[in-house]
Design an enzyme around this catalytic site. Sequence first.
Site, PDB file in Angstrom:
ATOM      1  N   ASP A   1       0.739  -1.171  -0.019  1.00 43.52           N
ATOM      2  CA  ASP A   1       0.093   0.065  -0.067  1.00 43.52           C
ATOM      3  C   ASP A   1       0.976   1.178   0.058  1.00 43.52           C
ATOM      4  OD1 ASP A   1      -2.277   1.536  -0.088  1.00 43.52           O
ATOM      5  OD2 ASP A   1      -2.663   1.525   2.008  1.00 43.52           O
TER       6      ASP A   1
ATOM      7  N   ASN B   1       1.636   7.438   2.826  1.00 44.00           N
ATOM      8  CA  ASN B   1       2.315   6.683   3.773  1.00 44.00           C
ATOM      9  C   ASN B   1       3.883   7.077   3.838  1.00 44.00           C
ATOM     10  OD1 ASN B   1       0.552   5.083   5.239  1.00 44.00           O
ATOM     11  ND2 ASN B   1       0.579   3.587   3.130  1.00 44.00           N
TER      12      ASN B   1
ATOM     13  N   ASP C   1       3.470   2.274   7.873  1.00 42.00           N
ATOM     14  CA  ASP C   1       2.561   1.069   7.373  1.00 42.00           C
ATOM     15  C   ASP C   1       3.111  -0.216   6.838  1.00 42.00           C
ATOM     16  OD1 ASP C   1       0.690   2.604   8.614  1.00 42.00           O
ATOM     17  OD2 ASP C   1      -0.491   3.083   6.964  1.00 42.00           O
TER      18      ASP C   1
ATOM     19  N   LYS D   1       1.899   4.579  -0.887  1.00 40.22           N
ATOM     20  CA  LYS D   1       1.214   5.830  -1.675  1.00 40.22           C
ATOM     21  C   LYS D   1       1.528   7.174  -0.788  1.00 40.22           C
ATOM     22  CE  LYS D   1      -2.605   4.742   1.788  1.00 40.22           C
ATOM     23  NZ  LYS D   1      -3.859   4.691   2.322  1.00 40.22           N
TER      24      LYS D   1
ATOM     25  N   THR E   1      -6.675   4.200  -3.098  1.00 46.75           N
ATOM     26  CA  THR E   1      -6.543   4.689  -4.741  1.00 46.75           C
ATOM     27  C   THR E   1      -5.852   3.810  -5.448  1.00 46.75           C
ATOM     28  OG1 THR E   1      -4.531   5.743  -3.578  1.00 46.75           O
ATOM     29  CG2 THR E   1      -6.359   7.219  -4.510  1.00 46.75           C
TER      30      THR E   1
HETATM   31  P1  ADP Z   1      -3.591   6.504   5.737  1.00 48.63           P
HETATM   32  O1  ADP Z   1      -2.008   6.282   5.457  1.00 48.63           O
HETATM   33  O2  ADP Z   1      -4.420   5.273   4.676  1.00 48.63           O
HETATM   34  O3  ADP Z   1      -3.958   7.676   5.251  1.00 48.63           O
HETATM   35  P2  ADP Z   1      -3.428   6.041   8.376  1.00 48.63           P
HETATM   36  O4  ADP Z   1      -4.364   5.627   9.407  1.00 48.63           O
HETATM   37  O5  ADP Z   1      -2.211   5.105   8.177  1.00 48.63           O
HETATM   38  O6  ADP Z   1      -3.963   6.201   6.954  1.00 48.63           O
HETATM   39  O7  ADP Z   1      -2.562   7.431   8.858  1.00 48.63           O
HETATM   40  C1  ADP Z   1      -3.334   8.386   8.831  1.00 48.63           C
HETATM   41  C2  ADP Z   1      -2.401   9.775   8.829  1.00 48.63           C
HETATM   42  O8  ADP Z   1      -1.731   9.840  10.096  1.00 48.63           O
HETATM   43  C3  ADP Z   1      -1.568   9.810   7.880  1.00 48.63           C
HETATM   44  O9  ADP Z   1      -1.798   9.739   6.728  1.00 48.63           O
HETATM   45  C4  ADP Z   1      -0.494  10.656   8.497  1.00 48.63           C
HETATM   46  O10 ADP Z   1      -0.628  11.955   7.840  1.00 48.63           O
HETATM   47  C5  ADP Z   1      -0.585  10.409  10.122  1.00 48.63           C
HETATM   48  N1  ADP Z   1       0.365   9.574  10.678  1.00 48.63           N
HETATM   49  C6  ADP Z   1       0.479   8.246  10.310  1.00 48.63           C
HETATM   50  N2  ADP Z   1       1.463   7.960  11.146  1.00 48.63           N
HETATM   51  C7  ADP Z   1       2.038   8.927  11.493  1.00 48.63           C
HETATM   52  C8  ADP Z   1       3.290   9.030  12.652  1.00 48.63           C
HETATM   53  N3  ADP Z   1       4.144   7.786  12.891  1.00 48.63           N
HETATM   54  N4  ADP Z   1       3.593  10.128  12.838  1.00 48.63           N
HETATM   55  C9  ADP Z   1       3.022  11.166  12.631  1.00 48.63           C
HETATM   56  N5  ADP Z   1       1.782  11.406  11.649  1.00 48.63           N
HETATM   57  C10 ADP Z   1       1.317   9.843  11.328  1.00 48.63           C
HETATM   58 MG    MG Z   2      -0.746   5.053   6.767  1.00 44.22          MG
END
Ligand code: ADP
Ligand code: MG
Length: 461
Positions: A148, A153, A166, A150, A188
């Site tokens: 995944d 991530n 992720d 994108k 996407t």
């Molecule tokens: P997705 O990756 O599908 O958008 P996620 O649940 O993995 O959804 O994460 C949501 C959002 O949270 C990410 O797009 C990022 O902006 C933020 N995020 C994720 N992990 C972290 C991290 N370790 N530190 C700071 N922000 C994070």
């Molecule tokens: Mg993510």
Amino acid sequence: MVDSSAGGKMSAHGGGGGRTRVGRYELGRTLGEGTFAKVKFARNVETSENVAIKILDKDKVLKHKMIAQIKREISTMKLIRHPNVIRMYEVMASRTKIYIVMELVTGGELFDKIASRGRLKEDDARKYFQQLINAVDYCHSRGVYHRDLKPENLLLDANGTLKVSDFGLSALSQQVREDGLLHTTCGTPNYVAPEVINNKGYDGAKADLWSCGVILFVLMAGYLPFEDSNLMALYKKIYKADFSCPSWFSTSAKKLIKKILDPNPNTRITIAEVINNEWFKKGYQPPRFETAEVNLDDINSIFNESGDPAQLVVERREERPAVMNAFELISTSQGLNLGTLFEKQTDSVKRETRFASRLPANEILSKIEAAAGPMGFNVQKRNYKLKLQGENPGRKGQLAIATEVFEVTPSLYMVELRKSNGDTLEFHKFYHSISNGLKDVMWKPEGSIAEGDETRHRRSP
Ligand code: ADP
Ligand code: MG
């Protein structure tokens, strides 16, 4: 507690009037929301270390037949310490939820750079691509695939280093169909390899590399190689690798991208060959890292059938005000740079953005409501929070925006607008239009530091 009678005077809207504790972590504001999870800021109360916690619903995750794979990949991720991979510290579970505690990064998403400043120079794009390949190649060598990859991530830390998030978690958001094959339920397709769309079973390494190729293209072009508002037409373009490189790509970059975006996984270039490619090798620094001795008891207890209920954590609310404290405020801003805390109106807009206001909280929210209505948004109001729901379907579904007001001092509020659904670029456009209607609401501190003025950035010692 919230005092809603005091004409806009309020406290503590970050946690709706309390603080939530999970194990030894105190949960803070939401950093982001994906399709399957929420990511929250948290602080380890024993060490004061800041972390990010990804929260998933247990029944959505554990009901299918992939527990063995999920457990193996999460265990591996806990062992991995790579400079370009977000560290996973531990995993907790309550009766209903799973909490993945990970390294907090504060530099935002890589693609915010493109959204605010346009495409990158080839050398800069290459630098991020090298870091991405380092991360991907290393995790593959440990048997973990991303599946995944994108923009959402690809995060940046305070030093601007790329951190991939992720890894090993994709199985959590996928479902097994009747035929036993992995099926990507959402997300996407723009970054997804043709053989994955085909759903005929695929090689995770080759599919990840395709996504890296799409990412490299976007970094250098400023737009997607495959795009179409019609899903079937988009699939067709991906199956045929129907794209063309813009004129400003160098010849060697074009050649490499063509080899990566080969629709046939059997003839597609491999990661080992990419690392040996002349264009790739320019200025390349191999990563330095270690693996650590870690304890996997937490993961074993969650994913084993005979999980020990004594290991479960509970979410507890603590009755004390959750006014956003200075610590939390600082950690939300990039690299401790207080100048970007309340972001400028036009550039530096991310999937979330903040501004300061001196108006009373009620008034701030009514003005946002008034500005959003004519732009085609349904507005839901609850406890000084707003949910704005777009009416038009966007690239990643309807745009939805969550708004929260935090009290910094009794006469200064921080307003946060966070995309909770839809496409980041569409969110940027939304923010641009709404900020025009909110000029008299936004407050700019005098002598605030301009974004990009690196020399005046504060650094932690
Ligand atoms: P997705 O990756 O599908 O958008 P996620 O649940 O993995 O959804 O994460 C949501 C959002 O949270 C990410 O797009 C990022 O902006 C933020 N995020 C994720 N992990 C972290 C991290 N370790 N530190 C700071 N922000 C994070
Ligand atoms: Mg993510």
